[in-house]
Motif scaffolding. Structure first.
Motif, mmCIF file in Angstrom:
data_model
loop_
_atom_site.group_PDB
_atom_site.id
_atom_site.type_symbol
_atom_site.label_atom_id
_atom_site.label_comp_id
_atom_site.label_asym_id
_atom_site.label_seq_id
_atom_site.Cartn_x
_atom_site.Cartn_y
_atom_site.Cartn_z
ATOM 1 N N VAL A 88 3.909 1.828 2.315
ATOM 2 C CA VAL A 88 5.054 2.796 2.229
ATOM 3 C C VAL A 88 4.666 4.364 1.869
ATOM 4 O O VAL A 88 3.528 4.366 1.370
ATOM 5 C CB VAL A 88 6.026 2.197 0.975
ATOM 6 N N THR A 89 5.713 5.121 2.088
ATOM 7 C CA THR A 89 5.364 6.568 1.494
ATOM 8 C C THR A 89 6.532 7.019 0.967
ATOM 9 O O THR A 89 7.845 6.436 1.350
ATOM 10 C CB THR A 89 4.899 7.416 2.504
ATOM 11 N N LEU A 103 0.745 -1.343 -0.139
ATOM 12 C CA LEU A 103 -0.010 -0.018 0.228
ATOM 13 C C LEU A 103 0.832 1.166 -0.162
ATOM 14 O O LEU A 103 1.743 1.497 0.738
ATOM 15 C CB LEU A 103 -0.870 -0.011 1.190
ATOM 16 N N ALA A 104 0.754 1.994 -1.069
ATOM 17 C CA ALA A 104 1.816 3.474 -0.971
ATOM 18 C C ALA A 104 0.704 4.497 -0.520
ATOM 19 O O ALA A 104 -0.539 4.339 -1.363
ATOM 20 C CB ALA A 104 2.192 3.535 -2.524
ATOM 21 N N LEU A 127 9.669 4.035 5.002
ATOM 22 C CA LEU A 127 9.683 5.473 4.360
ATOM 23 C C LEU A 127 10.877 5.492 3.356
ATOM 24 O O LEU A 127 12.026 4.780 3.842
ATOM 25 C CB LEU A 127 10.151 6.565 5.411
ATOM 26 N N LEU A 128 10.330 5.891 2.164
ATOM 27 C CA LEU A 128 11.375 5.739 0.993
ATOM 28 C C LEU A 128 11.638 7.004 0.538
ATOM 29 O O LEU A 128 10.868 7.816 0.686
ATOM 30 C CB LEU A 128 10.721 4.810 -0.130
ATOM 31 N N ALA A 170 10.142 -0.675 -7.247
ATOM 32 C CA ALA A 170 11.201 -1.390 -6.603
ATOM 33 C C ALA A 170 10.938 -2.233 -5.444
ATOM 34 O O ALA A 170 11.330 -3.192 -5.122
ATOM 35 C CB ALA A 170 12.266 -0.426 -6.617
ATOM 36 N N GLU A 171 10.149 -1.470 -4.462
ATOM 37 C CA GLU A 171 9.714 -2.071 -3.325
ATOM 38 C C GLU A 171 8.770 -3.259 -3.406
ATOM 39 O O GLU A 171 8.857 -4.184 -2.836
ATOM 40 C CB GLU A 171 9.158 -0.913 -2.423
#
Length: 140
Positions: free
Chosen positions: A36-37, A7-8, A87-88, A98-99
């Motif tokens: 992720v964000t 989930l972004a 956190l990216l 990529a994640e």
């Protein structure tokens, strides 16, 4: 079978709608949720940092992103969904893809709005190696 969902999220209403859908889906399927964000540095961020009279603009941005991730993980856990967050940084679409590859997810869930714009969601949809659920903002 869907066992891992990425989930972004950002701080947009569409992202929160996507979070609600992803949590509900993960709960129904017994899937793990990876939230992720992505923080994207661009010229506007640099201008704001230089123009701000207070140091620590990037640190506050990172803290806000961390609080967002914590909030979504708490929502998932209330629904008894196993969730983690990361956190990216970098280009939003590239980092999400990529994640997703690195985590071997079965589904990507994103919201579409001004926060995660249509070109970003279109890029994710086009280049993803797994199904993508794009959730529009909820209409009230």
């Amino acid at each position: 079978m869907i066992t891992r969902i990425l989930l972004a999220v950002d701080d947009s209403p569409a992202a929160m709608a996507a979070a609600r859908h992803a949590i509900e889906l993960a709960a129904c399927l017994g899937a793990r949720l990876h939230v992720v964000t992505v923080l994207s540095d661009h010229p506007l961020s640099d201008l704001v940092t230089r123009a701000a009279s207070h140091p620590g603009v990037h640190e506050r941005r990172d803290q806000a992103a961390g609080a967002l991730l914590d909030h979504v993980v708490r929502l998932a856990r209330v629904s008894e969904v196993d969730a983690d967050a990361r956190l990216l940084e970098g280009d939003v679409a590239h980092r999400i893809l990529a994640e997703a590859r690195a985590m071997h997810v079965d589904l990507i869930v994103v919201g579409t709005s001004e926060g995660l714009d249509r070109s970003t969601s279109a890029h994710i949809l086009e280049f993803s190696g797994q199904p993508v659920l794009i959730v529009p903002p909820e209409v009230h």
